[in-house]
Structures are given as C-alpha cells and as structure tokens.
Design a protein around this motif. Structure first.
Motif, short mmCIF file in Angstrom:
data_model
loop_
_atom_site.label_atom_id
_atom_site.label_comp_id
_atom_site.label_asym_id
_atom_site.label_seq_id
_atom_site.Cartn_x
_atom_site.Cartn_y
_atom_site.Cartn_z
N LEU A 77 0.85 -1.19 0.00
CA LEU A 77 0.00 0.00 0.00
C LEU A 77 0.89 1.24 0.00
N PHE A 79 0.56 5.26 0.48
CA PHE A 79 -0.34 6.36 0.80
C PHE A 79 0.22 7.67 0.26
N ASP A 81 0.99 10.35 1.78
CA ASP A 81 2.12 10.92 2.53
C ASP A 81 3.11 9.85 2.95
N GLY A 82 3.19 8.78 2.16
CA GLY A 82 4.29 7.83 2.33
C GLY A 82 4.18 6.91 3.51
N GLN A 83 3.85 7.48 4.68
CA GLN A 83 3.79 6.69 5.91
C GLN A 83 5.07 5.88 6.12
N PHE A 85 8.28 4.71 8.23
CA PHE A 85 8.43 4.48 9.67
C PHE A 85 9.50 5.43 10.17
N ARG A 86 9.08 6.35 11.04
CA ARG A 86 9.96 7.44 11.43
C ARG A 86 11.14 7.01 12.29
N ARG A 144 10.12 1.06 -0.96
CA ARG A 144 9.74 0.11 0.08
C ARG A 144 8.64 -0.82 -0.43
N SER A 145 7.67 -0.23 -1.15
CA SER A 145 6.57 -1.05 -1.69
C SER A 145 7.09 -2.03 -2.73
N ARG B 173 -2.44 4.45 9.28
CA ARG B 173 -1.93 4.05 7.97
C ARG B 173 -0.51 3.53 8.02
N ALA B 174 0.27 3.96 9.05
CA ALA B 174 1.61 3.40 9.18
C ALA B 174 1.51 1.90 9.45
N GLU B 176 -1.01 0.04 8.71
CA GLU B 176 -1.60 -0.62 7.54
C GLU B 176 -0.54 -0.83 6.45
N SER B 177 0.35 0.14 6.29
CA SER B 177 1.42 -0.04 5.31
C SER B 177 2.23 -1.28 5.65
N ALA B 180 0.33 -4.41 4.91
CA ALA B 180 0.26 -4.66 3.48
C ALA B 180 1.60 -5.19 2.96
N LEU B 181 2.69 -4.77 3.60
CA LEU B 181 4.00 -5.25 3.17
C LEU B 181 4.26 -6.67 3.64
N VAL B 192 6.22 -1.34 14.48
CA VAL B 192 5.66 -0.04 14.10
C VAL B 192 4.95 0.64 15.27
#
Lengths: 329, 558
Positions: A77, A79, A81-83, A85-86, A144-145, B173-174, B176-177, B180-181, B192
């Motif tokens: 997925l 998004f 704004d990228g999302q 992982f900070r 990453r995707s 959404r973090a 969810e990303s 999904a990965l 996360v």
C-alpha cells in the motif's frame, strides 16, 4: 488477474462501495478516478483487507481472498504521505519487507541499493526519513513497496501531496518504474492528470459505484453520461438545435441527435473560425485565456483564446470548433 | 493616528512582557510556598547551628536502615511500574482502539482510582485483605504485596490515559502499510506501533515510578511504619526521632531522583509531541474481533481488579456486628462517636469542601498563568529553554515529598512577615501546590495543540498580541478549564500527605480523620472509617464523573 465481483462496503447505513465489479490483468495499471468522498479509498482499503466486506468477492488469480488477512495478501500500500516508519532510516524502511521475508543481510543491502537507484535516490540509504522532502519520501515509500515485490501494488493518491512540477516529474518516473518492473497496480485518485499519466485503464467512481471503465484514452474522450463528463472536465452541455449546430460545424456526425458535451478546448477564439460570438468575460489562466462567450444561436459557452488575446466584454469574435474536445453523450 | 502608539514599544517585546508578567505570580508562589519550605527543611538538616555540617551525610548514607529503605523504595517502585505497565497497556488498547458499548463507563471506572484519596485506597485494600475481608485468606494484610497492589490500582489511570491517548491518535496508515508489506499483527505491533508509543510509555512509566516511590498515604495506611519507603522514613525521622539531618539527606536524594525522573518524562513527552502525526480526524478505533479475545480478557480482569476493592469498601461499610446496618453512616454526624475525633465527620466533610474550593481557586489561577507561559513557543533558543525549565519547575511539587513540604511549611512560615502557622490558609495552599501540576498538564497540551497559524492570521488581521492569542486559544479553553477545575477539586479533597501536617486538630479534613480512625483499634473506628471513605469517594468520583463527561483527553495524562 485481480478481480472484484459485486464488492460492497457499508458503514452503518452508509453504502461506501456499492456492488463494484472490476478486473485488473497482471502487469497493467488501473486508475479508479473519482471526487473525494466517492468511496474510492474505501474500495482500496477493502482490497487490501483493511475493511470488512458487506458483500461480494475479491479474487486474485482465481483464488478468493475472503478470510486472508492483509499481511498474507501479498499486496503493498502506498499512501499519499508515504507513511514511512519514522524510527527507521531510509535503508531500514526499504529493508522492512525484505526482513519479513527472511532475505539475508548482504542480499538485502544489495537490493536496497538497487531500489534506491530505481527510484532515483542513490546515496540516500543512511538518511533519516524526517529530513526528506515530500517527493523524496514518496520515492522511498515507493521503493519500500517495490521491495515487497507485491502481486498488486495499491496506490492511494500517491502524488496528491506534492506540488505541481514535482508531481508531473514524479508521475512520469512512477509510470516508467511501474512498467519497467511490470508491476500490477491499482491507483485511486481524484486527479485527472495523475490517472492519465499512470494508468492503462481507468474506472470512474461516483457515489460508491463504478459508472464507467475502459482504456484511459477512451474514458477520457467518450464519457457515458453527463455526470461522468462533468467530473472529467466537460463544462458546456448542449442539446437540440444548438448541439447539432456545433457538432455540424466541427464535422462531428450526430445522427442520433445526442446531447453534446464540450471541454473548453472544444471552442477556440480564432479569426478564421466559422461561428460567431459575443465576449461576456475573459480570464487569463496559465497557458491560455479562458473566455465566457455568448455563441450566436447557441447560448452561453466556455472557450479558450490564445494567451496574448485581448478580449473585453462586448467584443464580437469568431470561434473555431475542435472535435477533439467534444463528446456525444 | 492612534495606531502608531504601538510603535513606541518594539512590537516583539509586547508579548514577551505580558508573558513575563504572567510568569511572575506563579513563580512568586512557588518560591514562597515551595522553595522556601523545602529549603528551610534542608537548612535545618545541613546548617543546624549557623554553620554547615555535612558530617552526617556519610553517616546517614552508611546506615543499614537507609540502604534498606532505599532498596525497598526502588524495588517496590520498579515492581509497581512494571506491573502497572503490563496491565495498563492491554487496557489502553481495549479502551482506546476498540469501540464497544459501555466503553465510556469503563474509561471512567479506570480513571477513578487516580483521584481517590490515598488514605481511602489504603482503607479499601485493608477492607479487602484484612482477616474478615473477602481476600483475607491470602494473608496479604499489612504486607508489601498489599502496597504493591494499591500502587497498581492507583496508577493504572496514568498508563491508560497517557498511552491510550497517544494510541488513539496514531495514524493507522503506518500500521496498515506494514501489514500490506506482509507484517503479521504481532510483527506490526513490535516494529511499528510500539516504537511510536514508546515515548508515551516512557513518560507514563516514569511518572508511575515517581508516584510509587513517593507514595505516602498508601504506604502509611497499608504497611504502617513497618515498611519504610523513603517518604515514610522522612516522616518517621522528622516526627518521631527529630533527626532532621537524616530527613534532609533523604529529602535531597529524593529531590535529585525526582528531578531526574521529571526530566526524563519531559523529554519523552516532548518527543511524543514532536513525532506523532495526529491522524486527521479519522477514527482509528474498530470493533473487537475474535483475535482480540486475549486482550479483552486481560482488560476485563484488570477492570475487575479495580472494582473489587471499591465494592468491598461499600459492602463492608454496610456491615455491622449483626448483619447489614447503616449505623456507621448514622454515626458520621456524631462528634462523640469515637475518642479519635474532636468534630463529627460531617463537619470534616464541610472543612474538606471549603478547603478544596479555596485550593482549587488558587491552583486554577496559578495553573492558567503557568499553562499560558509554558505553551508559548518563543523563537530564541534561550527563551525556549527557559520555557521548558519553567515547565519542569512547576511539575516538581508532583514528586517532592509531601512530608518535606508540610514540615517545611511549619518551620519556615512561622515568623513575620509570614507567620501562617496557625492560619487556616496553609492547608489550601499546600493542596493547591499538589493540584497545580495536574492543572498545568491538563491545560497546556490543549493550548499547544492550537495551530499557531490561527494566531498569526489574527495578528495579520490587526489583532494586538494578547487579542490574537485570545482569538486563537480562547475558544478551545472552555472545557479544559472546567475539567481542570474538577480535577484540582477532586485531588484537593483527597490530599493527605501535606494536609496531615498542617490541618489544625479542630479543623481536620476527611482524609486526616480517616487516618486517625484507622490508626486506632476498634471495630467501630474501622466501620466509621469505611463509611467516611465511601462518602469521600462518592464526592471525588462524582466530580470526576462530571470531568469525564467533558471529554478532555489530557486529564490524567502525562
């Protein structure tokens, strides 16, 4: 092949996605285009397994995905704004799906380097993600995707958060990356250009339903009804004699006396033109002048004039019709 | 023409001037009623006869008893914190990430213990664990286990509120990303969610550790003086052995530890404010699924754990020698019901209420000033450092020994110009000091969450600095102010540590009377203490119920 059959999602009484059926062949990019609130993001989340279905079926290569949790669907997925992982740096973000698949360390770092190369960010491996610009974050998120080698990549307005020039450049890059890696992708967006640049096929979604779908170019030029046409940027709608008059002037055969939809670009202010009009208002836009005209025998229409045209209300002008911006409904 | 007057004072100094003036009042208060008493206490210890005497430091530190007390304090606080986090995290998830009927009620139940008076918590666990109680067979009465359980009971709210608030606001959404990965739910949580929650977990954990290690009322009522924590030891050294030097040494150790912990908590808080992407209006909570069952069970058990002592308290207050009775409640109005009392408990309720009203007013006036000051974001580096130091300074009363403050009041505010020893204002002042940090922590996050661009827009439209701030921040302040008022009131009602030193014998508050009652033998005394505890709990819980309805997330969160 990703196939949706009669897919519905409800939130209480609200039907967000209403019996949507779509097919996406492997290797193609499909854009679901719709205004905000039409249910397109919900559709995407449902495909990802993040929303419960009220009805219908999602299948991939003939296998029903019901009951398959998000993390086992083999999608990715992206998004708007990228999302990212900070708490991880660029390389660790991209390595995340590789780690999950147990790819070994040296292979992982080689792939990270490759992917950074692909998205045009070599030497970014050790950067802190919070120091990246919006466009760079999207590129990292894309890398990453791609690292997940998704069976289908799901993109939620991937470029909408970026400014215009960056959006255009990244859209081109994204298209060549998607085709270059033969990634099957489903994109939802409200932005015509984004859909146009990225997608082979386009589906227009309004109020929870897919109202039209087909090859991008066809949908773009042949909207099925007035609602779709309005959403796709047709601004003037004519019926009866006016419709015939304009269609005839453009050399567009219209035997069935169908209503005619016009984009602004369908009518150009041009001294050689065969139609006559009176200027009501004129506004300069980025690469042309937009004119509201009173077309003789037709009524109010929108048209374009050359960027250097000087038009004042009340001026009489000639107008050349161009069938490229017209559609029969 | 009049508009040009502004130019006489450089525009940028105007807000700075206003903010400085706002800061002065609470700073003066903190100096007189906190720094001075604590300092006075330390001076008595280290500067006894007009000369520095640090010889005792080594001696005090070398005592076996000191080592034992420190060890016990740290051990208990560590255990308490670990247990509270372990139980609080699942509960935070259930109450803030899932939606189900009755959630609001459960949230209110879980936050209740935090404002229950410490003495009442003590009485509850006595009622539960003493030989006649439902869990008396465990033999935990007056043991360290009882103290540990009370710590968890009391501090769960801190974890649930702090972490839950953060969890609720995380952008889903973090997660969810990651899913999904290909990351499984547990992997998503570990890689996360947990890193994103970590600052709030550290912040809550530090505060819980702080509250456990400085707890006084709970330790005193549950363990008597058998178990010395650093706080009860300071009390013992001060009041029983008159060993002011020993008390001063322990106070300094506690002060240093508190400063370290508050700094850690503030760092974590700043990080969590900086790194969170607040989800834009979308609710992340969902309905429970089958996979949530284990967490739901844990959460259910924790809620049961919270309710059990409360229900036991209520039931036992209705039991007499011969079955069900209201006799304990009837005697609440009787001043002669026990030799432990000089006034009736109803009189004490009245004292408590009027003291708490005074304390609340003081805490609110000061708290609003402090909140406004510490929510500014000055551009100059030194100024923003100053703001964060101030922010920390007003948190100090949260962790400093109530005994040190209480005793410090007695020994420093006893001569002109501030001879307040016999004055009735000392109690509300001490209570206000305890409530102040909580007021600040309720209001400040709300002010900080206001987008600074709204204020800039108002300025650009011609609003002078104060007016612009009011335009931007005024409208969001209503409910937090009410909530903070209720919170301060509830906390003041239940304050025990400092009040026990300062309340005059003829004007005791309810917590002080409850402690007097349970420290004496006799079934009647215990019965009255139970009834009084029920009355006091009802008062605080009612107030907090109203506060809870205001839905201000920052109440009780750190």
């Amino acid at each position: 092949m990703l196939r949706l059959d009669q897919l519905s999602v409800r939130f209480g009484d609200l039907v967000a996605v209403d019996e949507v059926s779509l097919a996406l062949p492997a290797g193609e990019v499909l854009a679901v285009l719709g205004p905000s609130g039409c249910g397109k993001s919900t559709l995407l989340r449902a495909i990802a397994g993040l929303e419960d279905l009220a009805g219908g079926q999602i299948s991939l290569d003939g296998k029903d995905l019901a009951g398959v949790p998000t993390h086992r669907r083999g999608f990715a997925l992206l998004f708007q704004d990228g999302q990212l992982f900070r708490h991880l740096d660029v390389a660790a973000n991209i390595a995340y799906p590789l780690r999950l698949r147990g790819v070994d360390r040296s292979e992982t770092s080689a792939q990270v380097v490759d992917l950074l190369e692909t998205v045009g960010l070599p030497d970014y491996a050790n950067r802190d993600v919070t120091t990246l610009s919006g466009g760079e974050q999207q590129r990292v998120a894309l890398a990453r995707s791609l690292a997940a080698e998704p069976r289908v990549l799901l993109l939620d307005e991937p470029l909408s958060a970026l400014d215009r020039s960056l959006r255009e450049r990244l859209a081109g890059d994204l298209r060549s990356i998607l085709t270059g890696t033969r990634t099957t992708a489903l994109l939802v967006t409200h932005d015509h250009d984004e859909a146009f640049t990225l997608a082979d096929r386009m589906a227009v979604m309004l109020e929870g339903q897919i109202v039209q779908h087909g090859p991008t170019q066809r949908v773009w030029t042949e909207p099925v009804d007035r609602r779709v046409a309005e959403f796709l940027g047709f601004s003037t709608f004519l019926v009866g004699n006016p419709a015939e008059q304009v269609a005839a002037a453009a050399g567009l055969p219209n035997r069935s006396r169908a209503p005619l939809a016009l984009r602004r670009s369908a009518l150009r202010v041009d001294p050689e033109g065969e139609l006559k009009a009176t200027v009501r208002r004129a506004v300069a836009i980025s690469d042309a002048v937009r004119a509201d005209l009173e077309l003789d025998g037709v009524g109010p229409v929108e048209a374009l004039a050359a960027q250097d045209a000087v038009l004042t209300p009340g001026d009489r002008v000639r107008v050349r019709p161009d069938r490229a911006g017209m559609a029969l409904l | 023409m009049g508009r040009h007057h502004h130019r006489l004072v450089p525009e940028r100094l105007v807000p700075a001037l206003g903010v400085t003036l706002l800061a002065l009042l609470p700073l003066a208060f903190l100096t007189v009623f906190f720094v001075l008493p604590v300092g006075g206490m330390l001076v008595r210890g280290f500067y006894p006869d007009g000369a520095w005497d640090l010889s005792g430091v080594g001696e005090v530190l070398g005592r076996d008893r000191t080592a034992r007390v420190l060890g016990f304090t740290i051990g208990m606080a560590t255990l308490g914190t670990a247990l509270t986090l372990t139980l609080g995290l699942p509960l935070a998830f259930v109450l803030y990430r899932l939606v189900f009927p009755g959630r609001a009620l459960l949230r209110a139940i879980v936050v209740m213990p935090f404002v229950l008076p410490t003495v009442v918590v003590g009485v509850m666990f006595r009622a539960l664990l003493s030989s006649g109680g439902p869990l008396g067979f465990l033999g935990w009465d007056r043991s360290w286990t009882a103290i540990l359980l009370a710590f968890v009971f009391f501090n769960l709210a801190v974890v649930v509120r702090t972490v839950g608030g953060m969890w609720e606001g995380l952008d889903r959404r973090a997660e969810e990303s990651a899913a999904a990965l290909g990351a499984s739910p547990t992997h998503v949580f570990r890689t996360v969610t947990l890193p994103a929650l970590l600052p709030s977990i550290v912040s809550a954990g530090t505060l819980v550790f702080l509250f456990c290690s400085t707890a006084f009322g709970v330790v005193l009522t549950l363990g008597g003086l058998r178990y010395g924590t650093i706080e009860s030891e300071i009390y013992l050294l001060t009041t029983e052995f008159l060993d002011l030097q020993g008390a001063a040494v322990l106070s300094v150790i506690q002060l240093l530890a508190v400063v370290v912990m508050l700094t850690l908590a503030a760092r974590a808080r700043a990080r969590s404010e900086a790194t969170t992407d607040r989800a834009a209006a979308r609710s992340v909570a969902r309905r429970p699924r089958a996979g949530d069952a284990p967490l739901l069970v844990v959460a259910g058990l924790v809620v049961a754990f919270v309710l059990t002592p409360v229900l036991t308290l209520v039931l036992r207050s209705l039991r007499g020698g011969s079955g069900w009775t209201l006799e304990h409640y009837r005697s609440l109005g009787d001043a002669g019901a026990s030799p432990a009392m000089r006034v009736s408990i109803l009189d004490a309720v009245q004292n408590s209420l009027s003291t708490a009203v005074d304390a609340t007013m003081i805490a609110m006036v000061l708290g609003v000033c402090v909140s406004i000051v510490v929510s500014r974001r000055p551009r100059a580096a030194w100024a923003s450092r100053l703001v964060s130091v101030l922010d920390g300074a007003f948190m100090l009363p949260l962790g400093i020994s109530a005994v040190t403050v209480g005793f410090g009041f007695l020994i420093t505010l006893d001569r002109p110009p501030l001879d307040l020893r016999t004055s009735a204002v000392l109690v509300p002042i001490a209570q206000a000091l305890v409530a102040l940090p909580l007021v600040v922590r309720t209001i400040t996050p709300v002010l900080r969450s206001v987008d600074p661009r709204i204020r800039q827009a108002a300025s650009a439209l011609g609003a002078p600095p104060m007016r612009a701030a009011w335009t931007a921040e005024g409208p969001v302040l209503g409910r937090p102010l009410l909530a903070a008022t209720g919170f301060a009131f509830a906390v003041s009602l239940g304050e025990f540590g400092a009040t026990s030193f300062l309340a005059r014998p003829d004007r005791p508050t309810v917590p002080v009377m409850i402690y007097d009652l349970i420290s004496r033998p006799g079934v009647e005394n215990m019965g009255m203490a139970l009834a009084a505890s029920v009355v006091l709990s009802l008062l605080t819980v009612t107030v907090m119920g109203v506060v809870e309805r205001l839905r201000v997330g920052s109440v009780g969160a750190f």
